[in-house]
Structures are given as structure tokens and as C-alpha cells.
Design a protein around this motif. Structure first.
Motif, PDB file in Angstrom:
ATOM      1  N   VAL A 278      12.779   5.719 -14.167  1.00 32.50           N
ATOM      2  CA  VAL A 278      12.869   7.205 -14.146  1.00 32.50           C
ATOM      3  C   VAL A 278      11.711   7.956 -14.820  1.00 32.50           C
ATOM      4  CG1 VAL A 278      14.604   9.133 -14.690  1.00 32.50           C
ATOM      5  CG2 VAL A 278      15.286   7.009 -13.814  1.00 32.50           C
TER       6      VAL A 278
ATOM      7  N   GLY B 131       8.995   8.104 -12.493  1.00 33.90           N
ATOM      8  CA  GLY B 131       9.164   9.120 -11.444  1.00 33.90           C
ATOM      9  C   GLY B 131       9.006  10.324 -11.865  1.00 33.90           C
TER      10      GLY B 131
ATOM     11  N   VAL C 190       6.007  10.134  -5.135  1.00 34.91           N
ATOM     12  CA  VAL C 190       7.198  10.438  -5.432  1.00 34.91           C
ATOM     13  C   VAL C 190       8.309   9.956  -4.532  1.00 34.91           C
ATOM     14  CG1 VAL C 190       8.886  12.573  -5.525  1.00 34.91           C
ATOM     15  CG2 VAL C 190       6.486  12.633  -6.732  1.00 34.91           C
TER      16      VAL C 190
ATOM     17  N   SER D  79       8.855   6.361  -5.176  1.00 31.41           N
ATOM     18  CA  SER D  79       9.558   6.067  -6.423  1.00 31.41           C
ATOM     19  C   SER D  79      10.779   6.361  -6.233  1.00 31.41           C
ATOM     20  CB  SER D  79       8.789   6.910  -7.550  1.00 31.41           C
ATOM     21  OG  SER D  79       9.611   6.973  -8.551  1.00 31.41           O
ATOM     22  N   MET D  80      11.170   7.484  -5.572  1.00 35.94           N
ATOM     23  CA  MET D  80      12.453   7.935  -5.360  1.00 35.94           C
ATOM     24  C   MET D  80      13.153   6.807  -4.852  1.00 35.94           C
ATOM     25  SD  MET D  80      13.777  11.559  -3.842  1.00 35.94           S
ATOM     26  CE  MET D  80      13.642  10.776  -2.012  1.00 35.94           C
TER      27      MET D  80
ATOM     28  N   ALA E  24      13.852   4.015  -6.711  1.00 36.14           N
ATOM     29  CA  ALA E  24      15.085   4.147  -7.851  1.00 36.14           C
ATOM     30  C   ALA E  24      16.384   4.118  -7.167  1.00 36.14           C
ATOM     31  CB  ALA E  24      14.735   5.565  -8.487  1.00 36.14           C
TER      32      ALA E  24
ATOM     33  N   ARG F 182      24.710   1.704  -9.694  1.00 34.31           N
ATOM     34  CA  ARG F 182      25.280   2.364 -10.662  1.00 34.31           C
ATOM     35  C   ARG F 182      26.782   2.744 -10.317  1.00 34.31           C
ATOM     36  NH1 ARG F 182      22.726   5.700 -14.782  1.00 34.31           N
ATOM     37  NH2 ARG F 182      24.382   6.322 -16.158  1.00 34.31           N
TER      38      ARG F 182
ATOM     39  N   VAL G  18      23.924  11.913  -5.961  1.00 37.38           N
ATOM     40  CA  VAL G  18      22.367  11.262  -6.018  1.00 37.38           C
ATOM     41  C   VAL G  18      21.971  10.942  -4.795  1.00 37.38           C
ATOM     42  CG1 VAL G  18      20.712  10.158  -7.395  1.00 37.38           C
ATOM     43  CG2 VAL G  18      22.952  10.968  -8.397  1.00 37.38           C
TER      44      VAL G  18
ATOM     45  N   ASN H  89      21.183  13.542  -2.341  1.00 37.66           N
ATOM     46  CA  ASN H  89      19.986  14.456  -2.705  1.00 37.66           C
ATOM     47  C   ASN H  89      18.623  13.697  -2.245  1.00 37.66           C
ATOM     48  OD1 ASN H  89      20.033  16.736  -4.488  1.00 37.66           O
ATOM     49  ND2 ASN H  89      21.680  15.655  -5.464  1.00 37.66           N
ATOM     50  N   HIS H  90      18.657  12.319  -2.667  1.00 38.89           N
ATOM     51  CA  HIS H  90      17.409  11.769  -2.387  1.00 38.89           C
ATOM     52  C   HIS H  90      17.234  11.413  -0.908  1.00 38.89           C
ATOM     53  CE1 HIS H  90      17.323   9.745  -6.553  1.00 38.89           C
ATOM     54  NE2 HIS H  90      17.177  10.934  -6.646  1.00 38.89           N
TER      55      HIS H  90
ATOM     56  N   LYS I 272      27.339  10.209 -17.018  1.00 37.19           N
ATOM     57  CA  LYS I 272      26.452  10.809 -17.537  1.00 37.19           C
ATOM     58  C   LYS I 272      26.661  10.896 -19.206  1.00 37.19           C
ATOM     59  CE  LYS I 272      25.615  13.907 -13.418  1.00 37.19           C
ATOM     60  NZ  LYS I 272      25.826  14.994 -13.003  1.00 37.19           N
TER      61      LYS I 272
ATOM     62  N   TYR J   1      21.688  21.938 -20.024  1.00 35.49           N
ATOM     63  CA  TYR J   1      22.012  21.432 -18.806  1.00 35.49           C
ATOM     64  C   TYR J   1      22.902  22.282 -17.989  1.00 35.49           C
ATOM     65  CZ  TYR J   1      23.569  17.518 -15.578  1.00 35.49           C
ATOM     66  OH  TYR J   1      23.954  16.749 -14.695  1.00 35.49           O
TER      67      TYR J   1
ATOM     68  N   HIS K 130      16.394  14.578 -14.301  1.00 35.94           N
ATOM     69  CA  HIS K 130      16.077  13.250 -14.368  1.00 35.94           C
ATOM     70  C   HIS K 130      15.816  12.966 -15.859  1.00 35.94           C
ATOM     71  CE1 HIS K 130      15.567  13.751 -10.037  1.00 35.94           C
ATOM     72  NE2 HIS K 130      15.764  12.605  -9.901  1.00 35.94           N
TER      73      HIS K 130
END
Ligand code: HEM
Lengths: 459, 308
Positions: A30, A33, A92, A95-96, A99, A107, A173, A176-177, A438, B216, B266
């Protein structure tokens, strides 16, 4: 020999493996990235600060020579199409994607297993009236009522309940990616298959879109301007631009259409937009009092130069002035045509002698018996056309990006570990601990609110 | 007969004075923590914000011109949204102590905006689009959320560096009975227990971890709004100029800010980066927002110049 060969194969494969592993580790990291994102951001910002698409002289005029040279050599004058910029975006994306496969997809929330409640930062211990079985039922019902999915597991005689919330939202996520990749795909599709361009058409004339061969004839152009008194003086606000055109497509049938600002017309997927307007000019050129018809029949556009035959002189039609301020003799700010003129620059052997404001029907002598007179302004309409097959993909990507952001930020996957033990005097103890994908701090407020609601609803 | 002041000017004066007085009251509350000051300041914040929205509505009703398409209207909405978003946070997380700073910044932006009031003008043709009507409020609301995140970041940094200073004085030991707000600031906690007034005051701010989460959360409001703002801007550009992306300085500066905040998200997933570094990053993000919002208009001209 064969043995040596296979040993070499194995070594090669091992090296390749480690190279691949190293690639995955580096690109999936990360902070790496984020560094790429920062690089992308920095290059983007350079393009804001350094004016784009200027002539080289403009950079030398605006910056010290070494910096101007660096700007031009590094292609910072067209940074968004430079190899740096495209490479930063490509990195980018790589890398994205890396990841996503190495970090995001694997995860998970921690597995269903017994935990040391007091060792988890978000924990609480409550005492609740009732035997453990009924307390467990009530606590579970409490969580179900709040939208948690409750599961019960037995670990060698010790029973645990697990309350999960928004576990599905881990997909945020990913969405998003994926969205970013879809937007990139849409952009690439435009580069590969799309086109765009612009054209200015004088009233009564036509132009062709080279890629589609559609012919656009400008029948009329109209615009409206409204003078408004503001605190800092009079402002002339354009309020509408409209082009009436006749379009002839491949079928050869002329079709009248209207193009307005914000209302492009769709020509089989190619969109035609109203972009600008301006004024061409008809000039009368005379030599020793006799007109030179070949030059008179043409409409000159702003910025166009006319070479005077047999001389080293040339005249540039710089711009149209809709109204002269008669008090000062200078161009007025009023864009309505009431007292029009043109600005002409006369040059000899390529170097400018001077510029003059020439009212319509007045004229200037150019020497050697030549004289030029502006006689009639002809309005032209500027159009932009664009065929972009990537738009639907970009739109879908943009929508997904938004959905992904909302999921990522507003649906936090959380798991509560609940254990109920017998207490004393008809009470049971409830041990609660919470974790999220998180960390703990982000759930602290909600956890304490949950615990206080639990205390009041399951007394 | 005396000339009556138009309603929108009355409302504007009401909003500005509510913010100015509210800022003062809440800054005093920041240090003294008297409940009545909080209630008074909160009332002024709500009143000022309501007056601002009423002012924008009154201006629209009177002129029939969407009031946000010039710098005056835009800065006015920025101030109103900053206060509105802050009010949301303040009620949800009891953060009125930070209100003085938000109100003061809102008042400054609003006062600056008033100097750009040119009277009523219809929009130029390319701005006469329904996309314009939603694009501007979205982007400006995103800026407002980033302002709120900026204020929390600064509070984080102030508390963090205070902790560092106290830690230099003596080697702290975590006081078991320290208030929750000081649990991740052991030096402040130790000093507070020995009666240090400044350290005791720091116990009234949320813990460092909570301040970081507030940053955040504010960015989690701002980033989707900015994303939607950029998307609606692109849709509008597609409609008005024929290309959804033109590398105009304003949209490019917004992209740079968007990238910075995406990077923030991130960074924030990493323990080592969460807190100090992510707060500095958020400060940097807000600098880029101000550059995008005002800097680009002042130094760089393009399609988005507010000038007419
Ligand atoms: C350099 C390229 C990128 C890399 C290496 C990367 C990697 C990651 C990783 C590993 C995570 C999960 C972090 C965690 O939960 O521990 C993540 C989350 C996320 N990514 Fe990316 N990403 C990249 C670019 C982007 C871009 C361009 C966006 C666009 C918005 C984006 C949006 C997100 C969002 C919204 C999250 C969730 C963050 C949160 O919930 O706090 N990513 N990214």
C-alpha cells in the motif's frame, strides 16, 4: 547433460518465482501504491501550474531559460499526454490490481473462534438477570433486531455467539478498484476508436466531418446578448447561441437541425456541439482605383493574412470589433454590432509596421496604389464534434466508483464476539468484544452505544 | 420614504453576525467549557446557517437566477455547508468545542464572498444547464467537508505535539486512572494527574485516536461528494463542450485533490501511517482544495473562471 538442463530449468523457475513474488510484494504494497498515487497527483498539479499547449516562446517569456528548457524537454507543456503521465497512471492501475488480488480479496474478518474478551480493545462485561441460556437468547435477539447476523458455535463445550454486520460490504473496495479499471478501459476505447475535432463554418457555407463524411451547412447563426449593470460597471452577458444547420449524411438526404449550447445533435453516434462564434470579413481590394475581384470574393477569418500581389506587404485581419467607442476611437466592450470595425496589421517583409482600427467601409492605403476596405462581416459558428464509444463504460465506472465509496465508508464490516457465563444470584455475565476490518477506534462510538442500549434493553 | 433593505441583504448580515459572535462564544467555550456558552454558540451556528440558506433561497426567489454560479454565491454556499456539516458532526459526536474555528473560517470566507457580490446576472449559455445546478453545490459541499476534516486534523496535531512536549519534560508512565481522552497521550495524562492546567484542559479534547477517526469521517463525507461533483461536472462538460474531460485547470486541480484524498484513505488503512502522518496529509489535502477553489481562479484562467 539432461540433468544439468533440468537443474537449470529449476533454478530459472525459482528465480522467476522470486521475481514474480517480488513484483507482487512491491506492487501490492500500500505505501508503494500511495507513492504512485502521490506521483500521479504531483504530475497532475504540475499541469495546472504550468500552462499547457503554449508555443515554446511563451515558456521562455514566462520562466527563466533553464526552467523553460526543462519544461519543453520533459514534455511538461503537454504533460497529460506525456509518457510520464501515462506511465504514472499505468503503474497506479497495475499496483491497484496487484493489491486487489494480494490484499483486498484475501482480507477477512477474523474467524469464528473463542477470544480473550478482555484482551480486545473494544470490550465490555455486563451482568444480566437470568440463566445463561435465556440471556443468550435475549442478547442474540437484541443483535438480530439491529440488523446483525447471529451465529452460534460450540468450541468443545464453550458456546459462543458471533454477531456480524455488513460482512458483504467487504466488496466495497473491490467495487472501487474495479470501477477505476472500467473508467481506464473507457478512456482507452476512446483513444483506440474515437475521434474529435472542431470546425468553423461561415453562414451560407458548409464543412465536412472527415471521419464520417457528414456535410454540415450553416443556414443561420444567431446569438443574444444582454447588457447588465453590475456594481463594477456594465457587463454584456451572452445568453444564447443557436446554429440552424442542414446536415447531409451518407443517405444524401438533407435534414434541417438546430444546434444550441448544451444541446448537441447526435449524428449516428457522433455528437455535434455548439462551441463558439466569430466574424469573417469580406474586403474590397483595389489597385490604382480598380477593384481586384479575385481577392474580393473571399471571406477572410480572424488571424488570416493576405499577401498584396507584387509587393512585400501583407495585411493580417486580426479581429472584428463589433462597436467602436466614438469618444475614444478605441474598440468598445459592447459585443453588439452597432458601429463595426476591424483591426488590421500591416507587415512589410514579414515584420509588422503597425495595427490600425478600420471602420467598415472606410479603408487604408497600403502603398504602391493598393487600398483595402472592409465591406461586410459574415458571422461564423464554431462547432466541436466527437465520437466517443468509451462514454458508456466511463459512465458505468463512475457510477460504480460512487457506489463503492459509499459502501466502503458507510458500511463497516464488524464482528462481535459474545460469550455468556453463569454468574451468581440468578445473574449471568455477558462478555462482549468487537472487531472490524478497519481496526477498533473507528467502531468505538458505535460499540459504546450498542453496549449502553444492550444494558437498557436486556437488563 | 427610507429605502428598505432587501431581504437577502438582511439575512446575509444576520448570518455574518451570527457566525462572528458564535465563533467568539465557541472559542471561549473551547477554553472554559461552560455549558451555557456551548448552548449559546450552537444556537448562533444553527441560526447563522439557517439564515444563509434562507438568504440563498430569497435571492433565487427574487431573481430567478441560480445563485451559486458566481464566486459570491459559491463562497456563500461553502460557508453555509461547512457550518451545516460541522453541526451534523457536533450533534453526533459532541464536538461543539471545535465550532469556534469552523465558524470563524466560515465567517472569513463569507465576508470575502460578499466582496464579490456583483448584483444579479444571468448565467452565460454554457452555465444554463441543470447539471450546473447540482455540480456546484456538490463540489462546494465536498470542500466544506474537507474544511471540517482540516479543523479536526489541526486539533489532532496540536494535541499530538503537546503530548510530545510533555513527554520531553519527564518520562511518562501511563496513569491507570487517566481520563479516556488521554489514554493515548501518557505524558499529558501524567501531567494532568499532577494538576497541570494545560494538560487537564487537553483531557477535554477527544483522544488522539478519536480525533484521527473524526478526520477520517469528515473525509468520508467529502470524498464521495467530490467524486460525485467531478462526475456531474464531467456530465455537464460532455453536454456543454463536447468532451467530459478537457484538462481544464480547475478540473485538473480537483483531480489532484481527489487523488490526494484517495491516497489519504489508503494511508489510513496502515497503522504506521494513521494519526500523525495521515493528519498532515489531510492538512495538505485541504491546501490543495483551497488552491483548487480559489488559487486556480486567482492565478490561472480557464473554462471555470468565475469572472464574467
Ligand atoms: C495505487 C493504487 C492502489 C492500491 C495499491 C490500492 C490498494 C488498496 C488496498 C490494499 C486496500 C485495502 C486496504 C485495507 O483495508 O487494509 C484499498 C482500499 C481502498 N481503495 Fe485502493 N488502491 C489503489 C488505488 C485506489 C484508487 C485509485 C481508488 C479510488 C478511489 C481506491 C479506492 C479504495 C477505497 C475507497 C478503499 C477503502 C478504504 C477504506 O475503507 O478506508 N484505491 N486499496
Amino acid at each position: 547433460m539432461a540433468r544439468a538442463q533440468s537443474l537449470r530449468d529449476v533454478t530459472l523457475r525459482l528465480n522467476q518465482d522470486s521475481l514474480w513474488q517480488r513484483f507482487l510484494r512491491t506492487f501490492g504494497n500500500v505505501p508503494f501504491g500511495v507513492s504512485l498515487l502521490a506521483l500521479w497527483g504531483l504530475l497532475t498539479l504540475i499541469g495546472v501550474v504550468v500552462a499547457q499547449g503554449q508555443a515554446p516562446d511563451a515558456y521562455f517569456a514566462g520562466y527563466p531559460a533553464p526552467i523553460a528548457r526543462a519544461i519543453l524537454r520533459m514534455n511538461f507543456d503537454d504533460i497529460y499526454h506525456s509518457v510520464w503521465y501515462l506511465a504514472s497512471i499505468a503503474l497506479v492501475l497495475v499496483s491497484m490490481t496487484t493489491a486487489t488480488f494480494t490484499k483486498v480479496i484475501p482480507r477477512r474478518l477474523p474467524p469464528y473462534r473463542p477470544v480473550k474478551v478482555d484482551a480486545i480493545p473494544l470490550h465490555a462485561n455486563l451482568t444480566v438477570k437470568g440463566d445463561p441460556a435465556s440471556v443468550r437468547e435475549r442478547v442474540e435477539a437484541f443483535f438480530v433486531k439491529r440488523g446483525f447476523t447471529v451465529r452460534r458455535r460450540d468450541f468443545e463445550g464453550s458456546e459462543w455467539s458471533f454477531a456480524d454486520r455488513f460482512n458483504w460490504a467487504r466488496i466495497g473496495v473491490l467495487v472501487n478498484h474495479l470501477a477505476i479499471l472500467i473508467i481506464a478501459a473507457g478512456t482507452i476505447l476512446y483513444w483506440a476508436r474515437g475521434f474529435s475535432g472542431q470546425t468553423a463554418i461561415l453562414t451560407g457555407e458548409a464543412a465536412q466531418i472527415p471521419q464520417t463524411h457528414d456535410i454540415i451547412h450553416l443556414d443561420a447563426f444567431s446569438y443574444a446578448i444582454q447588457p447588465i449593470i453590475t456594481k463594477s460597471g456594465m457587463v454584456y452577458q451572452p445568453i444564447d447561441y443557436v446554429s440552424r444547420v442542414t446536415v447531409t449524411r451518407r443517405d444524401g438526404v438533407p435534414t434541417p437541425m438546430v444546434v444550441r449550447v448544451n444541446h448537441p445533435i447526435d449524428l449516428d453516434g457522433t455528437l455535434l456541439y455548439q462551441a463558439s462564434y466569430g466574424f469573417g470579413m469580406r474586403f474590397a481590394l483595389t489597385h490604382d482605383g480598380k477593384s481586384v475581384p479575385a481577392l474580393t470574393d473571399r471571406t477572410m477569418m480572424e488571424g488570416e493574412a493576405l499577401q498584396i500581389p507584387g509587393t512585400s506587404r501583407s495585411v493580417v485581419y486580426e479581429r472584428f470589433v463589433p462597436t467602436i467607442d466614438r469618444r475614444t476611437g478605441m474598440p468598445s466592450a459592447d459585443p453588439r454590432i452597432t458601429d463595426p470595425a476591424v483591426v488590421l496589421t500591416v507587415a512589410d517583409a514579414g515584420s509588422a509596421i503597425g495595427s490600425v482600427l478600420v471602420p467598415l467601409h472606410a479603408g487604408i492605403d497600403l502603398g504602391n496604389g493598393w487600398r483595402i476596405v472592409p465591406v461586410r462581416d459574415v458571422v461564423y459558428s464554431g462547432f466541436q464534434y466527437r465520437y466517443d464509444p468509451g462514454v458508456p463504460l466511463v459512465a458505468v465506472g463512475a457510477g460504480l466508483l460512487l457506489v463503492g465509496l459509499v459502501i466502503s465508508f458507510y458500511f463497516l464490516p464488524a464482528r462481535l464476539f459474545v460469550r455468556v457465563d453463569p454468574g451468581t444470584g440468578g445473574f449471568s455475565t455477558v462478555g462482549l468484544a468487537a472487531t472490524t476490518v478497519k481496526g477498533y477506534d473507528i467502531f468505538e462510538t458505535q460499540f459504546h452505544e450498542l453496549v449502553s442500549h444492550l444494558e437498557s434493553e436486556v437488563p | 420614504m427610507p429605502h428598505a433593505m432587501p431581504l437577502d441583504e438582511v439575512l446575509m448580515i444576520l448570518a455574518l453576525s451570527s457566525y462572528a459572535v458564535g465563533a467568539l462564544v465557541l472559542v471561549v467555550y473551547f477554553f472554559s467549557r461552560e455549558d451555557w456558552l456551548r448552548n449559546f454558540g450552537a444556537t448562533l451556528a444553527v441560526a447563522g446557517c439557517a439564515a444563509q440558506f434562507a438568504q440563498l433561497a430569497a435571492r433565487y426567489a427574487e431573481t430567478h437566477v441560480w445563485p451559486l454560479l458566481n464566486l459570491y454565491g459559491s463562497l456563500s454556499l461553502f460557508a453555509a455547508m461547512s457550518v451545516a456539516i460541522f453541526i451534523g458532526f457536533a450533534f453526533r459526536y459532541r464536538l461543539w468545542f471545535a465550532g469556534g474555528f469552523v465558524l470563524a473560517i466560515a465567517a472569513i470566507f463569507l465576508a470575502y464572498g460578499v466582496t464579490w457580490n456583483e448584483g444579479v446576472m444571468p448565467a452565460v449559455p454554457s452555465l444554463q444547464s441543470y447539471w450546473a445546478k447540482i455540480h456546484v453545490p456538490l463540489v462546494v459541499s465536498a470542500y466544506a467537508a474537507f474544511l471540517v476534516s482540516f479543523v479536526f486534523s489541526v486539533l489532532y496535531l496540536v494535541k499530538y505535539y503537546a503530548e510530545r512536549r510533555y513527554a520531553r519534560r519527564d518520562v511518562p508512565s501511563v496513569a491507570p486512572s487517566a481520563p479516556a481522552a488521554l489514554r493515548d497521550a501518557p505524558a499529558l495524562a501524567a501531567a494532568a494527574q499532577s494538576g497541570d492546567a494545560v494538560a487537564t484542559w487537553f483531557a477535554t479534547l477527544p483522544s488522539l485516536a478519536q480525533l484521527d477517526i473524526l478526520v477520517y469521517r469528515a473525509i468520508a463525507v467529502g470524498l464521495p461528494l467530490l467524486t460525485l461533483g467531478v462526475i456531474t461536472g464531467a456530465a455537464w462538460a460532455h453536454e456543454a463542450w463536447g468532451a467530459y474531460w478537457q484538462w481544464d485547470p480547475k478540473e485538473t486541480a480537483a483531480l489532484a485533490s481527489w487523488i490526494l484524498y484517495a491516497a489519504y484513505m489508503h494511508l489510513h488503512t496502515r497503522n504506521a501511517w494513521r494519526g500523525l502522518r495521515s493528519s498532515w496529509w489531510s492538512v495538505l489535502g485541504f491546501v490543495s482544495i483551497i488552491f483548487c477553489y480559489l488559487g486556480v481562479n486567482i492565478w490561472i484562467s480557464g473554462l471555470h473562471s468565475y469572472k464574467v
